[in-house]
Write a protein that holds these residues in place. Structure first.
Motif: not given
Length: 89
Positions: A70-77
């Motif tokens: 499935p799609e993934r939730k990505c995080y960045a600063l």
């Protein structure tokens, strides 16, 4: 001070430091923290911390396609998060 309070105090810094290496998805943050010695950290603690950091404008998030699964939730600063990370570390 018990471990729960200690973890609560350092977890945001540890999450910011983990994300500082680039765009990462939630589960990889959790795995990185556990391999760095936060073996007792729970999923809910990490995802709750990510939500608070997002609410404070320290991280951004987006949905990324996955080659497998499935799609993934990505995080960045964000710039605020980078500044906060430099102050904390």
């Amino acid at each position: 001070m018990d471990n729960t309070q200690l973890l609560k105090g350092v977890l945001p810094t540890a999450v910011l430091a983990t994300i500082s290496s680039g765009h990462v998805y939630g589960y990889s943050i959790l795995r990185a923290l556990r391999s760095a010695g936060f073996s007792d950290v729970g999923d809910a603690s990490v995802y709750g911390t990510l939500q608070r950091l997002f609410s404070e404008g320290q991280v951004s998030s987006y949905i990324a396609q996955s080659e497998r699964g499935p799609e993934r939730k990505c995080y960045a600063l964000t710039s605020i998060g980078r500044a906060s990370c430099r102050e904390r570390v």
